[in-house]
Design an enzyme around this catalytic site. Structure first.
Site, PDB file in Angstrom:
ATOM      1  N   ARG A 131      42.757  38.116  43.761  1.00 16.98           N
ATOM      2  CA  ARG A 131      41.419  37.790  43.259  1.00 16.98           C
ATOM      3  C   ARG A 131      40.742  36.781  44.170  1.00 16.98           C
ATOM      4  O   ARG A 131      41.403  35.974  44.825  1.00 16.98           O
ATOM      5  CB  ARG A 131      41.510  37.193  41.851  1.00 16.98           C
ATOM      6  CG  ARG A 131      41.905  38.222  40.851  1.00 16.98           C
ATOM      7  CD  ARG A 131      41.668  37.833  39.418  1.00 16.98           C
ATOM      8  NE  ARG A 131      41.999  38.994  38.605  1.00 16.98           N
ATOM      9  CZ  ARG A 131      41.128  39.892  38.180  1.00 16.98           C
ATOM     10  NH1 ARG A 131      39.848  39.750  38.430  1.00 16.98           N
ATOM     11  NH2 ARG A 131      41.519  40.927  37.473  1.00 16.98           N
ATOM     12  N   LYS A 166      49.811  50.405  32.943  1.00 17.15           N
ATOM     13  CA  LYS A 166      48.479  50.748  33.455  1.00 17.15           C
ATOM     14  C   LYS A 166      48.661  51.547  34.741  1.00 17.15           C
ATOM     15  O   LYS A 166      49.202  51.040  35.730  1.00 17.15           O
ATOM     16  CB  LYS A 166      47.677  49.476  33.703  1.00 17.15           C
ATOM     17  CG  LYS A 166      47.281  48.786  32.389  1.00 17.15           C
ATOM     18  CD  LYS A 166      46.695  47.430  32.625  1.00 17.15           C
ATOM     19  CE  LYS A 166      45.301  47.462  33.211  1.00 17.15           C
ATOM     20  NZ  LYS A 166      44.788  46.076  33.459  1.00 17.15           N
TER      21      LYS A 166
HETATM   22  C1  PEP Z   1      41.125  49.312  35.385  1.00 18.88           C
HETATM   23  O1  PEP Z   1      41.265  48.984  36.545  1.00 18.88           O
HETATM   24  O2  PEP Z   1      40.635  50.394  35.040  1.00 18.88           O
HETATM   25  C2  PEP Z   1      41.587  48.374  34.326  1.00 18.88           C
HETATM   26  C3  PEP Z   1      41.627  48.734  33.062  1.00 18.88           C
HETATM   27  O3  PEP Z   1      42.045  47.169  34.732  1.00 18.88           O
HETATM   28  P1  PEP Z   1      41.355  45.725  34.564  1.00 18.88           P
HETATM   29  O4  PEP Z   1      40.300  45.839  33.503  1.00 18.88           O
HETATM   30  O5  PEP Z   1      42.457  44.822  34.194  1.00 18.88           O
HETATM   31  O6  PEP Z   1      40.798  45.425  35.902  1.00 18.88           O
END
Ligand code: PEP
Length: 471
Positions: free
Chosen positions: A75, A220
């Site tokens: 980040r 994820k």
């Molecule tokens: C994404 O990248 O689609 C996601 C859900 O991750 P984040 O919101 O944590 O960036």
């Protein structure tokens, strides 16, 4: 009771901190509150977790609490200036180890050794795709880049280095500290970002067990590497999130739709819950109405078999968080009329005795046109076995444990509530019928299919299906 079967996950943030908004979100149909550990402090997560529990209590219905761990994501630093960068501009990025030099145009990255990740063919991408830069020079920990797509820089925005060498651990020091907060706050689900393998998810499960937590795990899928190993990731997780934002950054947006469809089908066939996420109603960050294209996107995710659809910026920082949940619920409910929904789920082979029993219960419910399936449950296992068939009748889950009720709030068509285990199966059946009638407004005299176990309250003991009239 909402007739909608698809569940709604909404991300909390400053927009939902305003007094009364969380109660309105729950009234509008929120099923799971997501705390994104990439943003805010640990005290923010604690405060929001407490507020979710209190609001669910006031609403008198289970709402799942999900902690979403940042994972190995780079980040920009918290003091990055907010500004647009234009095509052709030169931007210099510095890793966390490079001392400040007073250059106001330098952009710092919260990761020591950032420059070592960059190769000759690397592109640097901010946020979900723009701005995008090509790397021109790497020198003394500084990466000089040229902007090829304009876009905004802002504090704590994600930064991706394409073709980066994977030097980061799956679960970082920050994730471990956030995991402690998740366990302290009794999170029902813990999601891990940037999953690359089944081993990453096993590591998360082991850490939860070491801390005495039975939170369910969500992988994820947002790295090409994780998608390439999808079967092992699914096998090692309790659920999957199609994280379209970061997947689109790495693989390119054109590859998102097929990855989404494939991930939903494979997760559903494995009997795991699957959440489709990111940019679903993005225009509602500022607009009170979604676009037609967004409505079609949510509907397609539902028709493909998503257990849940997710809101991110729409609720966390958007101008219309409550309207976004309402709109999503209405679109999902309308899409559930599509006959194709059970397509993928229909092909699921019953995996083991629980699933076979629930398959039989579902077929019975269809044959007699039952008003509901009523499922008393100790662990939620039989309910999940049922939810994966994307059955059109409500599944009234009577959990003996409030935590299981919270975890079942994310499952397709499941209306969870709590009911204590009974001394005998006959007592359980009578109590279950009455409780389900009052909780779900089932019509007296209508028929329901009920499952139970001869050893009441015992995990894995469901072995009975009965057809009963609602008293
Ligand atoms: C994404 O990248 O689609 C996601 C859900 O991750 P984040 O919101 O944590 O960036």
């Amino acid at each position: 009771m909402l007739p909608r079967h698809t569940k709604i996950v909404a991300t909390l943030g400053p927009a939902t901190d305003r007094p009364g908004v969380l109660d309105q979100l729950i009234a509008a149909g929120l099923d799971c509150a997501r705390l994104n550990c990439s943003h805010g402090t640990q005290d923010d997560q604690r405060r929001r977790a407490r507020e979710v529990r209190a609001a669910a209590e006031r609403a008198g219905r289970p709402v799942a609490l999900m902690f979403d761990l940042q994972g190995p994501k780079l980040r920009l630093s918290a003091d990055t200036g907010q500004r647009m960068v234009e095509v052709g501009e030169t931007i210099c990025f510095a890793g966390a180890e490079v001392p400040a030099d007073g250059d106001p145009d330098r952009v710092d990255v919260d990761f020591a050794g950032f420059a070592n990740l960059v190769t000759e063919r690397s592109e640097i991408v901010i946020g979900d795709g723009v701005p995008r830069m090509t790397a021109e020079r790497v020198e003394d920990g500084l990466v000089t880049t040229r902007v090829v797509s304009r876009g905004p820089l802002s504090p704590r925005k994600g930064i991706t280095v394409t073709y980066a060498r994977p030097t980061l651990p799956a679960i970082t020091e920050k994730d471990l500290a956030d995991l402690d907060v998740a366990v302290e706050m009794d999170a029902d689900f813990v999601a891990l970002s940037f999953v690359r393998s089944g081993a990453d998810m096993q590591a998360l499960r082991d850490l939860l067990h070491e801390r005495g937590s039975d939170a369910r795990t969500i992988a994820k899928v947002e790295k090409v590497e994780g998608y390439e190993r999808l079967d092992e990731v699914i096998a090692a997780s309790d659920g999957i999130m199609v994280a379209r934002g970061d997947y689109g950054v790495e693989a390119g947006v054109a590859r998102v739709p097929l990855m989404q469809k494939d991930t939903i089908v494979r997760s559903t066939q494995a009997g795991k819950l699957v959440i489709t996420a990111t940019h679903m109603l993005e225009s509602m960050v500022s607009s009170a109405e979604p676009t037609r294209a967004e409505a079609a996107d949510v509907a397609n995710a539902v028709i493909d078999g998503s257990s849940a659809v997710m809101l991110s910026a729409e609720t966390s920082v958007g101008a219309h968080p409550v309207e976004a949940v309402l709109a999503m619920g209405q679109i999902a409910e309308a899409a559930e009329e599509a006959p194709q929904i059970r397509g993928a789920a229909h092909t699921v082979e019953p995996l083991g005795p629980d699933a076979a029993l629930m398959h039989a219960a579902i077929n019975l419910a269809d044959d007699v046109d039952a008003c509901a399936l009523i499922v008393p449950t100790a662990t939620g296992g039989t309910v999940r076995a049922c939810a994966k068939y994307r059955h059109r009748r409500p599944i009234i889950a009577l959990a003996h444990n409030p935590r299981v009720a919270n975890q079942l709030a994310l499952e397709w068509a499941v209306r969870p509530t709590t009911l204590p285990a009974a001394e005998s199966v006959d007592e359980l059946i009578e109590a279950a019928l009455e409780h389900a009638r009052d909780f779900a407004g089932l019509d007296p005299g209508s028929q329901a299919v009920l499952t139970a176990g001869r050893r009441t309250g015992t995990p894995g003991a469901t072995n009975l299906i009965t057809l009963r009239d609602i008293p």
